[in-house]
Design an enzyme around this catalytic site. Structure first.
Site: not given
Ligand code: GLU
Length: 505
Positions: A244-246, A248
């Site tokens: 996920s965006k977490r 990167g």
């Protein structure tokens, strides 16, 4: 039978890594088996679908070189057909009208929960209604949804990745196929489109596994042959959680912006969930088409490792023909402000080859040829290109400290000796090498003792491509000017960049 596969992104976000991997696997199979790759944009969620996302997805696919044979089709264009399919199911008794009010629906859910199973109360109510009662409700204009009547038993399919996969039908809700506002739901639209487009293999992410039994049942109820299914395992972040965006950047476009080559991205995505069965890692697109098979798609999730992507990118950079790299490199140099802004207009104009762009002080193909084997990304290549493009040299304090400041007198003596030798030297690689080796020999020191201070003088850095090639690239004038500026610094005891990142004008 011709293989017909599809990529069916929803334009509710940008093209992300997982989606791109699904697209790639479909594309690889289609190319390998002379099949047809269909692109279908699933834009039925009006609230969340965005034109800009569709554009970004198409751009991402083009950038990756995943060309489609049919489409892009837009799911919304099939609304009438979706509705007709839903009504056909009603007609054949495989679907029913659900007139439940929101209160009734909430109560049904509560009772299901208490019972720990699906009681299918809406279905019971529909069955208990007489034809006349139903007519009356319709006359009244009471809103209703169409629900599919899930048959008893089990739904089994031979997944091309996971093998035999089963779902007990009692676990599956009587799914709504047409909402009370007349719009089709996701599963119905997908089945209707897959039938219409003659898709015979549905290859997609594991996150769709629970939709598959519903789609198989719908397909059978419509009297059609069920396609094959292949579900590709999830992509995880380095911490083992779903990517996920977490973790990167997850949008493919971000990697394009960072100077990752499409060839490397394709290679990297292929290895996320597929293995060639030997220890090869670097593949061209053609080699992937050759080697790819569903049999070697892994059942386990794979981990997204951005260092591996950079490594692969370096491998592809080094292997790529220099002339293919000129345009993307020029774009990066412009982006980094290393070429004047008019270079951008000239490049976009398309009539001037990148090596003739205004403001280029060196021969671009030579520069790219030297740096492509040393950089992992185009962004890194642009950084390494700075000393050759900027008029003002930027000194790396660590290089100055190590090769000049530790023993400034010796460094000065070496640079002075080099000036004398180089002034007389024809400006060609072999002659320069002979001259500098000769000097080191006369001084009785290793070649490095001469080259290191020289490299600091002409590049400002600790490392660079081979110094003889660098001298030729910079040319006689610039090389000697930089060498003399270095000598001036050392004479005045005013070292640049000691602890600071100073520039020399
Ligand atoms: N539109 C769906 C998605 O983006 C994919 C549907 C499918 O592949 O069947 O997740």
């Amino acid at each position: 039978m011709t293989l017909r596969v599809r990529f069916a992104p929803s334009p509710t976000g940008f093209l992300h890594v997982g989606g791109a991997r699904t697209a790639l696997f479909n594309w690889l199979l289609a190319r390998k088996e002379d099949g047809v790759f269909v692109l279908r944009v699933e834009d039925t969620d009006r609230e969340r679908s965005r034109e800009e996302h569709t554009e970004a997805i198409l751009h991402g696919l083009r950038w990756l070189g995943l060309d489609w044979d049919e489409g892009p089709f837009f799911q919304r264009e099939g609304l009438e057909r979706h509705e007709a399919h839903a009504l056909a199911l009603l007609e054949s008794g495989r679907a029913y009208r659900d007139f439940s009010t929101p209160e009734e629906a909430a109560r049904d859910r509560e009772l299901d929960q208490e019972a720990g199973k699906r009681l299918r109360r809406a279905r019971e109510r529909a069955r208990a209604r007489t034809r006349e009662e139903e007519e009356a409700l319709l006359q009244e204009g009471r809103p209703f949804a169409l629900r599919f009547m899930v048959p008893p038993g089990e739904t089994v399919w031979k997944d091309r990745v996971h093998g035999e996969t089963r779902f007990r039908n009692e676990e599956i809700d009587d799914l709504v196929i047409l909402r009370s506002d007349g719009t089709p739901t996701y599963n119905l639209a997908v089945v209707s489109d897959d039938l219409e487009m003659g898709i015979n293999l549905v290859l997609r992410g594991d996150d769709h596994l629970s939709n598959t039994p519903k789609q198989i049942l719908l397909c059978e109820a419509l009297g059609h042959e069920v396609p094959d299914f292949a579900h590709v395992p999830l992509i995880l972040g380095p911490d083992g959680k779903r990517l996920s965006k977490r973790h990167g950047a997850t949008a493919v476009g971000d990697y394009e912006g960072r100077g990752i080559l499409p060839e490397a991205m394709v290679n990297f995505l292929a290895l996320l969930g597929w293995s060639p069965g030997d220890d090869r890692e670097v593949f061209s697109r053609e080699e992937l088409v050759e080697a790819f098979s569903l049999e070697r798609v892994l059942k386990k999730s794979s981990v997204f490792d951005s260092r591996k992507l950079e490594w692969l990118n370096g491998q592809h950079l080094a292997r790529m023909a220099t002339d293919v790299l000129l345009d993307p490199v020029a774009r990066h140099l412009i982006q980094e402000g290393l070429l004047p802004s008019e270079a951008s207009e000239v490049l976009e104009g398309g009539s001037v080859p990148p090596e003739d762009l205004p403001g280029l002080p060196v021969h671009l193909p030579t520069l790219v040829g030297l740096l492509k084997v040393r950089a992992r990304t185009l962004a890194e290549l642009a950084t390494q290109a700075r000393p050759y493009l900027l008029e003002e040299l930027e000194f790396d304090p660590a290089a100055v400290k190590k090769h000049w400041a530790k023993d400034p007198e010796t460094a000065l003596a070496r640079l002075e000796a080099l000036e004398e030798v180089l002034e007389e030297c024809p400006w060609e690689e072999e002659a320069l090498e002979e001259a500098i080796r000769g000097l080191a020999g006369r001084l009785g020191v290793g070649l490095g003792k001469v080259i290191h201070p020289l490299r600091v003088a002409v590049t400002g850095r600790m490392s660079s491509p081979g110094i003889f090639e660098v001298l030729v690239l910079l040319g006689r004038e610039r090389s000697l000017r930089r060498l003399r500026a270095g000598i001036r610094f050392l004479r005045t005891d005013n070292l640049p960049g000691e602890g600071r990142n100073e520039t020399l004008s």
